[in-house]
Design a protein around this motif. Structure first.
Motif, short mmCIF file in Angstrom:
data_model
loop_
_atom_site.label_atom_id
_atom_site.label_comp_id
_atom_site.label_asym_id
_atom_site.label_seq_id
_atom_site.Cartn_x
_atom_site.Cartn_y
_atom_site.Cartn_z
N MET B 130 8.40 3.30 5.50
CA MET B 130 7.40 2.29 5.12
C MET B 130 7.85 0.91 5.59
SD MET B 130 4.85 3.62 3.39
CE MET B 130 4.25 2.26 2.41
N GLY B 131 8.69 0.88 6.64
CA GLY B 131 9.30 -0.37 7.07
C GLY B 131 8.33 -1.49 7.38
N ALA B 132 7.11 -1.13 7.82
CA ALA B 132 6.18 -2.17 8.26
C ALA B 132 5.35 -2.75 7.12
CB ALA B 132 5.23 -1.59 9.31
N PHE B 133 5.58 -2.31 5.88
CA PHE B 133 4.66 -2.68 4.81
C PHE B 133 5.22 -3.70 3.82
CE2 PHE B 133 3.27 1.31 6.48
CZ PHE B 133 1.90 1.27 6.43
N GLY B 134 6.38 -4.27 4.16
CA GLY B 134 7.07 -5.14 3.20
C GLY B 134 6.25 -6.28 2.65
N THR B 135 5.33 -6.82 3.46
CA THR B 135 4.62 -8.02 3.02
C THR B 135 3.35 -7.69 2.24
OG1 THR B 135 3.50 -8.03 5.13
CG2 THR B 135 5.43 -9.44 4.92
N ARG B 136 3.01 -6.41 2.14
CA ARG B 136 1.77 -6.08 1.43
C ARG B 136 1.97 -6.06 -0.08
NH1 ARG B 136 -1.88 -1.71 4.28
NH2 ARG B 136 -1.40 -2.10 6.46
N ARG B 137 0.87 -6.04 -0.77
CA ARG B 137 0.92 -5.86 -2.22
C ARG B 137 0.61 -4.40 -2.53
NH1 ARG B 137 1.64 -10.61 -5.30
NH2 ARG B 137 1.53 -12.31 -3.81
N PRO B 138 1.07 -3.91 -3.69
CA PRO B 138 0.85 -2.51 -4.02
C PRO B 138 -0.62 -2.10 -3.93
CG PRO B 138 2.40 -3.45 -5.57
CD PRO B 138 1.92 -4.58 -4.68
N ALA B 139 -1.53 -3.00 -4.33
CA ALA B 139 -2.94 -2.63 -4.32
C ALA B 139 -3.46 -2.37 -2.92
CB ALA B 139 -3.77 -3.73 -4.99
N GLN B 140 -2.71 -2.84 -1.91
CA GLN B 140 -3.18 -2.66 -0.54
C GLN B 140 -2.61 -1.39 0.09
OE1 GLN B 140 -1.57 -6.51 0.47
NE2 GLN B 140 -3.60 -7.24 1.02
N LEU B 141 -1.98 -0.54 -0.73
CA LEU B 141 -1.42 0.70 -0.19
C LEU B 141 -2.20 1.89 -0.73
CD1 LEU B 141 2.42 0.11 -0.56
CD2 LEU B 141 0.94 -0.41 1.36
N SER B 142 -2.14 2.98 0.03
CA SER B 142 -2.76 4.21 -0.45
C SER B 142 -1.86 4.83 -1.51
CB SER B 142 -2.93 5.17 0.70
OG SER B 142 -1.69 5.73 1.03
N GLY B 143 -2.40 5.80 -2.23
CA GLY B 143 -1.63 6.44 -3.30
C GLY B 143 -0.31 7.00 -2.80
N GLY B 144 -0.34 7.66 -1.65
CA GLY B 144 0.87 8.26 -1.13
C GLY B 144 1.90 7.22 -0.72
N GLN B 145 1.39 6.11 -0.19
CA GLN B 145 2.32 5.04 0.21
C GLN B 145 2.95 4.40 -1.01
OE1 GLN B 145 -0.59 2.91 2.48
NE2 GLN B 145 0.13 3.73 4.43
N GLN B 146 2.13 4.17 -2.05
CA GLN B 146 2.68 3.60 -3.28
C GLN B 146 3.76 4.52 -3.85
OE1 GLN B 146 -0.17 2.41 -6.24
NE2 GLN B 146 -1.65 1.84 -4.69
N GLN B 147 3.48 5.80 -3.76
CA GLN B 147 4.41 6.79 -4.23
C GLN B 147 5.76 6.65 -3.53
OE1 GLN B 147 4.64 9.15 -6.43
NE2 GLN B 147 6.66 9.34 -5.53
N ARG B 148 5.70 6.52 -2.23
CA ARG B 148 6.94 6.41 -1.47
C ARG B 148 7.68 5.13 -1.84
NH1 ARG B 148 5.39 7.70 4.60
NH2 ARG B 148 3.24 8.04 3.96
N ILE B 149 6.92 4.05 -2.05
CA ILE B 149 7.55 2.81 -2.45
C ILE B 149 8.24 2.99 -3.81
CG2 ILE B 149 7.17 0.39 -3.03
CD1 ILE B 149 6.91 1.08 -0.08
#
Ligand SMILES: Nc1ncnc2c1ncn2[C@@H]1O[C@H](COP(=O)(O)OP(=O)(O)OP(=O)(O)O)[C@@H](O)[C@H]1O
Ligand SMILES: [Mg+2]
Lengths: 422, 371
Positions: B130-149
């Motif tokens: 998920m290296g490219a997602f550092g600047t996003r907020r949790p609400a801007q991620l899909s369920g699976g991505q939030q899970q990985r975070i």
């Protein structure tokens, strides 16, 4: 693709109507229905909210009374050059005498006196006296006759004032509401020191409202937190206690504060009783700013608690738990994770309390004394005692502008869409 | 058990928990977890799994008993001193922080340097791809991505023990399988001890070293996945794990590991005695559908009975056949889809047979409503 296309590539429905037109028609029907549903509310808001505000705004600049009573003199007076240093001509005096005689008959001359008296004291008596005696003046020269009747008619400033205030609109009320005035030569200047009250009053209103808001937040935050975290049965009971003030009369609650806080009241008696203060050192806690703040914090607390509670209710306990499991102390978890998630509730509650407080009237009137009265008390006084509705409307408009400005400021800093009422 | 405890990283000793003082949610729990192990708590809803995790993490106190972490009792240790990473069922990502700030949080409260935080967060984000997602907020991620975070955040401060409470509950099947693989991979690489909660049995079977099957606040069986499936200890586990045929009868003869059970309709079945009471008591016979043979040669199997074919469900590689056996009409047979097998039609009467060892005689029947 299933949908047909016209020659220019726009989509059409099966029966050949352009898709956009068909969609617009379908949406129009929905929109009309929605409009129909909001019509009663819209009408209500129009009649009971927008129209009074409009009325207030017009009243604050309205000045038709002079022109409508002094029908003859105002047009001729407007031709007079008030910087010439000479009194108006005989024609003006004649018109004025006739106007006063007519005004006496229709009992409207007193209104002009009252109106002019807001600008300069002594005007009521001038017009009343002139009204009584003007019928003795039958023939020219009107000028000498009128000046003989009252020598103020020979003062050029009287005429200047009349000329200035004979327009249908005036800014005098607005100037007065920010402690300014026209001087005799028609320039805008500050009111004399002893008459400067409104700016200080606005500042005091803002300060006390801010203090009340902060106190409501300080008291309301822990209560809301308790409400949101306790088991449902206990929190329901607490909620009833929070809402209890809503179910008792405002007057009763305010009077109860008087009984508690006055010099011979419960709290002072207790403090004297336990020897913390002497009998001659009883604290003045009512009929001053303290009284206003205490009573209003009590009254406005639910408006802080309810939005805070509804926001806190939605914060899952797992946030703080997650923070704790990652090594945060209870305080760090609270401050860095819990509080930021309640900002929308703080904003909503804060704005609600602040805006209600800024226009609050009854409580400061009852317990505010001199140092605890707010701007709305003066507005009320101008409406019901001095009957200077123009000034009252101007003060109200300034208050409205002030609230709107703060609202916009809040929107810029926090964002209105962040606000959660529930 | 007490003397082998030195190697155990986490121990629950006689732990009980009651929320209301009236009923026990966790009843006398004993569970030892070795360092580096992946243990799954599996069980139906309300069986006390989350409660156990919460006690281990320190958010609930045990009403009775002791929890030991790395040799020390942690009953009185505050959650933030336990150093346990936790993935919550609801992810619990902080909505007001960016992904980077979320991951930096545990490092910040540990007062690590800016550069150290930067490198470790980056490493953790790369680990879950998920290296490219550092600047996003949790609400801007899909369920699976939030899970990985959430997983990355629980691991970024390198805890020795990670608790995961139904972390994949909200994901669709594909994503769930991908995540299962990733979590397993991370577990192998980082050598952390994982306590995992799920009520999805296939998830438990594929991921765990050992599985603790919970029901009603009690561990019904604690065993590696194969054992749990092949050798369930009691009727609850047999029914809960995998597909299972249940026949109910009473014990006729007990003979060491073998026993004879008489079913309601009078059929006599030879079974493996696992967990039965005395003669005459009720017993549940458990039999996996794939261990049943259709039309066996007479005498080749110790148990051969008549069966009426009720229903056939075509599943590609095999055909699920529902038959009526000994008065139980929900008896399932898995028939491999091969040329050698007879084609059946509903209404046929056939013979079915199975080995005595495949038929486990367990305790008295449990209420089927539980699962
Ligand atoms: N805070 C609480 N107060 C009172 N009872 C609780 C509380 N938390 C859980 N329980 C009860 O304890 C029992 C076990 O709950 P727990 O959350 O441990 O179940 P679980 O095994 O995690 O279930 P699920 O798979 O649905 O998450 C349930 O009957 C539940 O109602
Ligand atoms: Mg749970």
């Amino acid at each position: 693709m299933a949908a047909a296309t016209t020659s220019d590539g726009a989509l059409t429905t099966a029966d050949g109507i352009p898709l956009k037109a068909s969609l617009a028609r379908a949406e129009r029907r929905n929109r009309n229905r929605a409009l129909l549903l909001v019509t009663p509310l819209f009408a209500f808001i129009l009649v009971f909210f927008l129209m009074p505000i409009f009325d207030m705004l017009t009243r604050s600049v309205d000045n038709t009374v002079v022109g409508s009573v002094l029908v003859r003199s105002v047009p001729v007076l407007s031709q007079w050059d008030d910087s010439s240093g000479e009194l108006p001509s005989e024609a003006v005096f004649k018109a004025m005498v006739l106007d006063i005689q007519d005004g006496r008959e229709t009992r409207t001359i007193g209104k002009v006196g009252t109106r002019m008296n807001y600008e300069k004291s002594g005007m009521t008596s001038l017009f009343r006296k002139s009204g009584r005696r003007a019928k003795q003046i039958k023939e020219a020269p009107y000028k000498e006759a009128l000046i003989k009747l009252d020598k103020k008619w020979g003062d050029i400033n009287t005429w200047r004032l009349l000329k200035r205030e004979s327009d249908a609109q005036t800014l005098t009320h607005y100037l007065a509401s920010i402690d300014m005035r026209f001087n005799d030569s028609g320039e805008v200047v500050r009111q004399p020191e002893e008459k400067q009250i409104y700016i200080n009053l606005f500042i005091r209103t803002l300060k006390l409202s801010a203090l009340i808001t902060v106190l409501c937040l300080v008291l309301g935050y822990p209560i809301s937190y308790l409400l949101a975290t306790l088991p449902v049965r206990t929190s329901n009971l607490l909620m009833i206690l929070v809402l209890l003030p809503f179910w008792t009369s405002l007057l009763v609650r305010t009077t109860a504060w008087i009984a508690l806080l006055q010099k011979q009241g419960v709290i002072n008696d207790f403090l004297v009783g336990v020897g913390l203060i002497g009998d001659d050192g009883r604290l003045a806690m009512i009929h001053n700013a303290i009284g206003t703040v205490v009573a209003m914090v009590h009254i406005l607390l639910p408006f802080m608690v309810l939005p805070l509670y509804s926001v806190m209710k939605t914060i899952p306990p797992s946030y703080v738990r997650a923070a704790r499991s990652m090594g945060a102390t209870p305080w760090t978890a609270f401050w860095r994770v819990y509080v930021p998630n309640t900002v929308s509730g703080i904003g909503a509650g804060g704005i609600l309390v602040f805006i209600i407080a800024i226009g609050y009237y009854i409580t400061p009137a009852l317990v505010g004394g001199v140092s605890g009265t707010l701007i709305s008390n003066f507005i009320a006084q101008h409406i019901s005692v001095t009957l200077n509705w123009g000034l009252a409307a101007a003060l109200g408009s300034v208050l409205l502008a002030l609230v709107l400005a703060l609202y916009i400021l809040y929107d810029k800093i926090v964002g209105i869409d962040n606000m959660k009422m529930g | 058990m007490a003397d082998q405890s030195s190697s155990d990283y986490v121990r629950f000793i006689n732990v009980q928990k009651s929320y209301d003082g009236e009923s026990l949610v966790v009843k006398n729990l004993n569970l030892d977890i070795a360092r580096g192990e992946f243990v799954t708590m599996l069980g139906p809803s309300g069986s006390g799994k989350t409660t156990c995790l919460m006690m281990l993490a320190g958010f609930e106190t045990a009403t009775h008993g002791e929890i030991i972490l790395d040799g020390d009792s942690i009953n009185d240790v505050a959650p933030h001193h336990r150093g346990i990473g936790m993935v919550f069922q609801s992810y619990a990502l902080f909505p007001h922080m960016t992904i980077f700030e979320n991951l930096a949080f545990p490092l910040e409260v540990r007062k690590q340097s800016k550069s150290e935080i930067e490198t470790r967060v980056k490493k953790a984000l790369d680990m879950v791809r998920m290296g490219a997602f550092g600047t996003r907020r949790p609400a801007q991620l899909s369920g699976g991505q939030q899970q990985r975070i959430a997983v990355a955040r629980a691991l970024v401060f390198e805890p020795k023990l990670v608790l995961m409470d139904e972390p994949l509950g909200a994901l669709d099947k594909n994503l769930r399988e991908e995540m299962q693989y990733e979590i397993k991979h991370i577990h192998n690489n980082l050598e952390v001890t994982v306590v995992y909660v799920t009520h999805d049995q296939s998830e438990a079977l594929t991921m765990s070293n050992r599985i603790a099957v919970f029901n009603d606040g009690v561990i019904q069986q604690l065993a590696p996945p194969e054992d749990l499936y092949e050798r369930p200890d009691n009727a609850f586990v047999a029914q809960f794990i995998g597909e299972n045929n249940t026949l109910i009868g009473s014990v006729r003869e007990l003979n060491g590991t073998a026993c004879v059970v008489e079913l309601g309709d009078g059929s006599i079945i030879n079974a493996l005695s696992v967990n039965v009471g005395n003669k005459g008591e009720q017993s549940t016979l458990s039999l996996r559908p794939e261990r049943v043979t259709i039309n066996p040669e007479a005498g080749s199997l110790p148990n051969i009975v008549d069966a009426d074919v009720k229903e056939l469900i075509y599943l590609g590689d095999h055909i699920r056949t529902r038959v009526d056996v000994c008065g139980h009409d929900d008896f399932i047979v898995k028939m491999p889809n091969s040329a050698t097998h007879a084609s059946l039609t509903p209404g046929d009467t056939v013979k079915v047979g199975w080995l005595a060892e495949d038929c486990r005689a367990l305790d008295a029947p449990v209420d089927r409503g539980v699962t």
